[in-house]
Design an enzyme around this catalytic site. Sequence first.
Site, short mmCIF file in Angstrom:
data_model
loop_
_atom_site.label_atom_id
_atom_site.label_comp_id
_atom_site.label_asym_id
_atom_site.label_seq_id
_atom_site.Cartn_x
_atom_site.Cartn_y
_atom_site.Cartn_z
N GLU A 173 -55.98 -47.53 56.26
CA GLU A 173 -57.13 -47.21 57.13
C GLU A 173 -56.73 -45.99 57.94
O GLU A 173 -56.09 -46.10 58.98
CB GLU A 173 -57.41 -48.39 58.08
N CYS A 198 -61.18 -43.48 65.16
CA CYS A 198 -61.18 -42.98 63.78
C CYS A 198 -62.61 -42.63 63.38
O CYS A 198 -62.83 -41.76 62.55
CB CYS A 198 -60.59 -44.02 62.84
P1 NAD Z 1 -49.97 -42.46 63.79
O1 NAD Z 1 -50.13 -42.20 62.34
O2 NAD Z 1 -49.19 -41.50 64.59
O3 NAD Z 1 -49.29 -43.90 64.01
C1 NAD Z 1 -49.89 -45.07 63.50
C2 NAD Z 1 -48.81 -46.11 63.25
O4 NAD Z 1 -47.99 -45.68 62.16
C3 NAD Z 1 -47.86 -46.32 64.43
O5 NAD Z 1 -47.58 -47.68 64.56
C4 NAD Z 1 -46.63 -45.54 64.00
O6 NAD Z 1 -45.44 -45.99 64.59
C5 NAD Z 1 -46.63 -45.82 62.51
N1 NAD Z 1 -45.84 -44.88 61.69
C6 NAD Z 1 -45.64 -43.56 61.88
N2 NAD Z 1 -44.84 -43.06 60.90
C7 NAD Z 1 -44.55 -44.09 60.06
C8 NAD Z 1 -43.77 -44.22 58.88
N3 NAD Z 1 -43.12 -43.18 58.36
N4 NAD Z 1 -43.70 -45.43 58.28
C9 NAD Z 1 -44.36 -46.49 58.79
N5 NAD Z 1 -45.09 -46.44 59.94
C10 NAD Z 1 -45.20 -45.25 60.56
O7 NAD Z 1 -51.45 -42.63 64.40
P2 NAD Z 1 -51.91 -42.77 65.93
O8 NAD Z 1 -51.77 -41.48 66.62
O9 NAD Z 1 -51.30 -43.99 66.53
O10 NAD Z 1 -53.46 -43.13 65.73
C11 NAD Z 1 -54.45 -42.18 65.48
C12 NAD Z 1 -54.78 -42.07 64.01
O11 NAD Z 1 -55.14 -43.34 63.48
C13 NAD Z 1 -55.98 -41.19 63.76
O12 NAD Z 1 -55.75 -40.43 62.61
C14 NAD Z 1 -57.11 -42.19 63.51
O13 NAD Z 1 -58.20 -41.68 62.78
C15 NAD Z 1 -56.38 -43.26 62.78
N6 NAD Z 1 -57.07 -44.54 62.84
C16 NAD Z 1 -57.72 -44.97 61.72
C17 NAD Z 1 -58.44 -46.16 61.77
C18 NAD Z 1 -59.20 -46.65 60.56
O14 NAD Z 1 -59.56 -47.82 60.55
N7 NAD Z 1 -59.48 -45.82 59.57
C19 NAD Z 1 -58.46 -46.92 62.94
C20 NAD Z 1 -57.77 -46.46 64.06
C21 NAD Z 1 -57.07 -45.26 63.98
#
Ligand code: NAD
Length: 515
Positions: free
Chosen positions: A274, A308
């Site tokens: 997602e 998102c």
């Molecule tokens: P992010 O990608 O920086 O982090 C999200 C999660 O991924 C965190 O828990 C982080 O620690 C983890 N993570 C980062 N690198 C990783 C790796 N190499 N392996 C495993 N886990 C890892 O995102 P953010 O800044 O917290 O959130 C914003 C983003 O999330 C935006 O792009 C937004 O559109 C998206 N988002 C999407 C949805 C959806 O349902 N499509 C919902 C909410 C947020």
Amino acid sequence: MTMLKSTSVSAIAKAIFPKLGLSQVATNPGVFAGAWGGSGPVLAKHSPIDGSLLGRVRQATPGDYELAVAAAQKAFLAWRDLPAPKRGEVVRSYGEALRGLKQELGLLVTLEAGKIRAEGAGEVQEMIDICDFATGLSRQLHGLTIASERPGHRMMEQWQPLGVVGIISAFNFPVAVWAWNSALAAVCGDATLWKPSEKTPLTAIACIRLAEKVCLAHGVDPAVFSLVIGDGPTVGELLSHDGLIPLVSATGSTRMGRRVGEVVAKRFGRSLLELGGNNAIIVAPSADLKLAKRAVVFGAVGTAGQRCTSTRRIIVHESIRAKFTESLVAAYRQLPVGNPLKPGTLVGPLIDEAAVEAMQKALAEVKKQGGRILQGGGRLKGGYVTPAIVEARNDWPVVQHETFAPILYVMGYKTLAEAIALQNAVPQGLSSAIFTTDLREAEQFLSARGSDCGIANVNIGTSGAEIGGAFGGEKETGGGRESGSDAWKAYMRRQTVTINYSNDLPLAQGITFGD
Ligand code: NAD
């Protein structure tokens, strides 16, 4: 209650932390900590509202991670044997417990993520709704009966629990996304291991403390709902690589999803992704402009543009472009930006300094390309910004990219086909909308030639989905579906069963073998 009406971060924290199972540290007045069982480095969590320290949390080491997975695995083995409707009762109780703490948990979301009060409470409501949904679902996890080609045979499809499901979540929906995943996974018979965003560890601890209480009251091993706190490169990577986790549900940026998807696929695990969106609203000449304006403003500036499904682009018919844009600029000028605890505030802070810088960088890029900032874009004190409206072209790299901040790109169109093509011409495919009162236009937007997104709305903005529908998007949004409809199937393994109740052994396709 009076305390809960306060607009002070420390007063609210003091009132709600004990109720949410977060311990207080008296040594440093105004500082509270949510102790957690890790033994790794300490993570200090500051509120985006005023920068004050909310708590300190110990993160998990690789050793802590191993212990957590083993505990979740053990819990799974007992949990899967419980009849699904009994599992549903535990989820129902969790929903009830949330009803009792809706205000407190909602406020913690505000303190930790900076959402305005109504949105913090809304997130908890979403958790309650999914618990209700999952409770009903616990009596509806049914398969099919399929006609067998062989006499004296019955064929059917049944669904089995998967195992320990890993949940990686983003900061912007610090509690709802976990609930979407864990409530469904739980009724499906799975245990879950949650790695929340390192930017929102306290809400995660509060959710798990509550789950622990509910599980114990039902005589269930609380490790059915497990938690490991840590960053992506350490804990996130461990979880993605772990062969004991058959499904990783990951919510966050496309950059993160690309990595998780690759790692999980390499070990033939499943991932449910997602990821980021780049959502547009088409405003047609026949649109009810009052409705369209409300939807665009809520979609673009709600949660300070950190959803998102936030509206990032509007594609407005040339005949109404000037008028509609002017009305938006006027609405933006009235927007109350500030402390999200204050009644009346509509735009709270961005999550951190990096988010403010990313917004400034995107706006500088727009100017370099020749774009015009029509309104906002300023940097206020702390993490606060004024939401921006910008005239831009869809093919500029900055517009193609999701900047997680309140920037709304405006562009015009002449024909509906052109508008739909613009709406689809981005790498992401999460949410989309059209405002029109023309049935033909609406149906074209919803046809096979229409929106290519996972969500397509008519006379509703891009953000604020209901839990009853499947949620998710196409292309770089990752293709996953969560929440309602038949999204539960992702959390189970499909098994085709054929039973022979005859005295023969007829082979399929009429094959004879040694007869
Ligand atoms: P992010 O990608 O920086 O982090 C999200 C999660 O991924 C965190 O828990 C982080 O620690 C983890 N993570 C980062 N690198 C990783 C790796 N190499 N392996 C495993 N886990 C890892 O995102 P953010 O800044 O917290 O959130 C914003 C983003 O999330 C935006 O792009 C937004 O559109 C998206 N988002 C999407 C949805 C959806 O349902 N499509 C919902 C909410 C947020």
